[in-house]
Write a protein that holds these residues in place. Structure first.
Motif, mmCIF file in Angstrom:
data_model
loop_
_atom_site.group_PDB
_atom_site.id
_atom_site.type_symbol
_atom_site.label_atom_id
_atom_site.label_comp_id
_atom_site.label_asym_id
_atom_site.label_seq_id
_atom_site.Cartn_x
_atom_site.Cartn_y
_atom_site.Cartn_z
ATOM 1 N N LEU A 1 4.646 -8.653 -2.931
ATOM 2 C CA LEU A 1 4.277 -7.448 -3.004
ATOM 3 C C LEU A 1 3.712 -7.075 -4.291
ATOM 4 C CD1 LEU A 1 7.516 -5.812 -1.847
ATOM 5 C CD2 LEU A 1 5.156 -5.537 -0.416
ATOM 6 N N ALA A 2 4.087 -7.841 -5.439
ATOM 7 C CA ALA A 2 3.390 -7.444 -6.705
ATOM 8 C C ALA A 2 1.976 -8.011 -6.770
ATOM 9 C CB ALA A 2 4.235 -8.071 -7.773
ATOM 10 N N ALA A 3 1.720 -9.132 -6.199
ATOM 11 C CA ALA A 3 0.561 -9.693 -6.142
ATOM 12 C C ALA A 3 -0.641 -8.865 -5.190
ATOM 13 C CB ALA A 3 0.342 -11.189 -5.675
ATOM 14 N N VAL A 4 -0.097 -8.431 -4.152
ATOM 15 C CA VAL A 4 -0.909 -7.328 -3.492
ATOM 16 C C VAL A 4 -1.356 -6.196 -4.146
ATOM 17 C CG1 VAL A 4 -1.132 -5.983 -1.307
ATOM 18 C CG2 VAL A 4 -0.335 -8.340 -1.242
ATOM 19 N N ILE A 5 -0.110 -5.520 -4.580
ATOM 20 C CA ILE A 5 -0.336 -4.310 -5.629
ATOM 21 C C ILE A 5 -1.289 -4.656 -6.629
ATOM 22 C CG2 ILE A 5 1.031 -2.707 -7.290
ATOM 23 C CD1 ILE A 5 3.302 -2.902 -5.473
ATOM 24 N N ASN A 6 -0.952 -5.473 -7.430
ATOM 25 C CA ASN A 6 -1.825 -6.090 -8.786
ATOM 26 C C ASN A 6 -3.158 -6.493 -8.344
ATOM 27 O OD1 ASN A 6 0.508 -5.586 -10.385
ATOM 28 N ND2 ASN A 6 1.109 -7.712 -10.490
ATOM 29 N N ASP A 7 -3.516 -6.938 -7.124
ATOM 30 C CA ASP A 7 -4.904 -7.179 -6.663
ATOM 31 C C ASP A 7 -5.453 -6.072 -5.957
ATOM 32 O OD1 ASP A 7 -4.778 -9.918 -7.069
ATOM 33 O OD2 ASP A 7 -4.355 -10.469 -5.237
ATOM 34 N N ARG B 1 0.822 -1.107 -0.053
ATOM 35 C CA ARG B 1 -0.077 -0.189 0.012
ATOM 36 C C ARG B 1 0.885 1.244 -0.001
ATOM 37 N NH1 ARG B 1 -3.143 -1.255 4.235
ATOM 38 N NH2 ARG B 1 -1.750 -0.073 5.605
ATOM 39 N N GLU B 2 1.968 1.519 0.649
ATOM 40 C CA GLU B 2 2.859 2.347 0.953
ATOM 41 C C GLU B 2 3.376 2.632 -0.644
ATOM 42 O OE1 GLU B 2 5.418 1.732 4.236
ATOM 43 O OE2 GLU B 2 4.004 1.973 5.650
ATOM 44 N N ILE B 3 3.898 1.627 -1.065
ATOM 45 C CA ILE B 3 4.664 1.695 -2.411
ATOM 46 C C ILE B 3 3.634 2.256 -3.540
ATOM 47 C CG2 ILE B 3 5.534 0.271 -4.342
ATOM 48 C CD1 ILE B 3 6.611 -1.507 -2.395
ATOM 49 N N VAL B 4 2.501 1.830 -3.473
ATOM 50 C CA VAL B 4 1.301 2.302 -4.490
ATOM 51 C C VAL B 4 1.076 3.938 -4.174
ATOM 52 C CG1 VAL B 4 -0.949 2.297 -5.082
ATOM 53 C CG2 VAL B 4 0.103 0.071 -4.821
ATOM 54 N N GLU B 5 0.881 4.091 -2.793
ATOM 55 C CA GLU B 5 0.582 5.480 -2.546
ATOM 56 C C GLU B 5 1.849 6.641 -3.037
ATOM 57 O OE1 GLU B 5 -0.205 5.229 1.670
ATOM 58 O OE2 GLU B 5 -2.026 4.550 1.414
ATOM 59 N N ALA B 6 2.867 6.091 -2.842
ATOM 60 C CA ALA B 6 4.116 6.979 -3.460
ATOM 61 C C ALA B 6 4.120 7.261 -4.775
ATOM 62 C CB ALA B 6 5.465 6.238 -2.926
ATOM 63 N N ARG B 7 3.443 6.400 -5.802
ATOM 64 C CA ARG B 7 3.388 6.607 -7.194
ATOM 65 C C ARG B 7 2.881 7.827 -7.493
ATOM 66 N NH1 ARG B 7 0.449 1.615 -10.107
ATOM 67 N NH2 ARG B 7 1.899 0.165 -9.747
ATOM 68 N N ASP B 8 2.316 8.739 -6.705
ATOM 69 C CA ASP B 8 1.755 9.973 -6.656
ATOM 70 C C ASP B 8 2.717 11.107 -6.557
ATOM 71 O OD1 ASP B 8 -0.723 8.944 -7.167
ATOM 72 O OD2 ASP B 8 -1.462 9.320 -5.136
ATOM 73 N N HIS B 9 3.876 10.661 -6.127
ATOM 74 C CA HIS B 9 5.025 11.571 -5.780
ATOM 75 C C HIS B 9 6.415 11.158 -6.576
ATOM 76 C CE1 HIS B 9 2.618 13.287 -2.616
ATOM 77 N NE2 HIS B 9 2.335 11.757 -2.180
ATOM 78 N N THR B 10 6.317 10.114 -7.445
ATOM 79 C CA THR B 10 7.486 9.712 -8.181
ATOM 80 C C THR B 10 7.141 9.599 -9.739
ATOM 81 O OG1 THR B 10 6.913 7.489 -7.927
ATOM 82 C CG2 THR B 10 8.400 8.422 -6.228
ATOM 83 N N SER B 11 8.175 9.706 -10.583
ATOM 84 C CA SER B 11 7.889 9.122 -11.967
ATOM 85 C C SER B 11 8.498 8.028 -12.365
ATOM 86 C CB SER B 11 8.591 10.551 -12.548
ATOM 87 O OG SER B 11 9.923 10.607 -12.602
ATOM 88 N N GLU C 1 -1.935 -0.254 -11.333
ATOM 89 C CA GLU C 1 -1.327 -0.602 -12.692
ATOM 90 C C GLU C 1 -0.376 -1.740 -12.121
ATOM 91 O OE1 GLU C 1 1.786 1.055 -15.661
ATOM 92 O OE2 GLU C 1 0.767 2.380 -14.510
ATOM 93 N N GLY C 2 -0.503 -2.816 -12.991
ATOM 94 C CA GLY C 2 0.416 -3.898 -12.733
ATOM 95 C C GLY C 2 1.933 -3.453 -12.622
ATOM 96 N N ALA C 3 2.649 -4.259 -11.393
ATOM 97 C CA ALA C 3 4.064 -4.059 -11.315
ATOM 98 C C ALA C 3 4.579 -5.157 -11.542
ATOM 99 C CB ALA C 3 4.105 -3.903 -9.596
ATOM 100 N N PRO C 4 5.480 -5.223 -12.797
ATOM 101 C CA PRO C 4 6.517 -6.316 -13.075
ATOM 102 C C PRO C 4 7.535 -6.655 -12.121
ATOM 103 C CG PRO C 4 6.623 -4.564 -14.612
ATOM 104 C CD PRO C 4 5.748 -4.122 -13.660
ATOM 105 N N VAL C 5 7.678 -7.986 -11.901
ATOM 106 C CA VAL C 5 8.859 -8.289 -11.082
ATOM 107 C C VAL C 5 10.080 -8.992 -11.733
ATOM 108 C CG1 VAL C 5 9.405 -10.135 -9.027
ATOM 109 C CG2 VAL C 5 7.026 -8.790 -9.342
ATOM 110 N N GLY C 6 11.182 -8.687 -11.458
ATOM 111 C CA GLY C 6 12.507 -9.280 -11.706
ATOM 112 C C GLY C 6 13.330 -9.848 -10.563
#
Length: 182
Positions: free
Chosen positions: A52-58, A23-33, A62-67
């Protein structure tokens, strides 16, 4: 005489930490490019990045790819593998250039693993930004590195280890401080 192992986080607590961090990672999207991509440090960091990606995507974001990234030949503590770092195991199916990279690992201790991972990422491209997410920050850093997203701060006495166990690798979700494996 070694101290008895102490359970610091159980499976439910780990799940709550991952959910909050996502949730914190998603919320930070508004402040980063840059597009969000997750890069997990092999082994347990890679599993945490997938969680983390599964929670973000659920969550409808927008989907977060994982490497995944093997940093063993970048290490400076003698535990690294010899050879050309650019040829080691990694699975990063996206461009690093211009993206917001969230580097994911299980435990932040001295900071040397993170330093090695930063070197590896920069060798792969020029991200817009790099942030760090760790399940456990145990303090006592040797390098000036801090995590942007922390599941739990856990103080462990010098000489004691923090063991992160994940079901994908260990068959159980637990964080244990002290003696051997849970």
């Amino acid at each position: 005489m070694s101290a008895r192992p102490m359970l610091a986080l159980d499976a439910d607590a780990i799940a709550r930490c991952v959910k909050r961090m996502a949730r914190e990672i998603v919320e930070a999207r508004d402040h980063t490019s840059g597009k969000l991509v997750l890069v997990g440090v092999m082994r347990r960091g890679a599993n945490l990045a997938e969680r983390l990606a599964a929670v973000i995507n659920d969550g409808g974001a927008e989907g977060a790819p994982v490497g995944t990234l093997d940093i063993s030949s970048y290490r400076d503590d003698g535990r690294g593998a010899p050879g050309d770092p650019r040829l080691l195991a990694r699975n990063i199916p996206f461009q690093i250039d211009g993206n917001r990279v969230v580097l994911v690992d299980d435990v932040l201790y001295t900071g040397r693993t993170v330093r090695a991972a930063l070197s590896a990422i920069v060798d792969l491209g020029r991200p817009d930004s790099i942030q760090l997410a760790v399940l456990v920050d145990r303090g006592q850093h040797e390098l000036p590195i801090r995590a942007d997203y922390v599941g739990k701060n856990i103080e462990a006495p010098a000489g004691q280890r923090v063991y992160v166990r994940l079901s994908e690798v260990d068959g159980v979700d637990a964080v244990v401080v002290g003696g051997g494996k849970p």
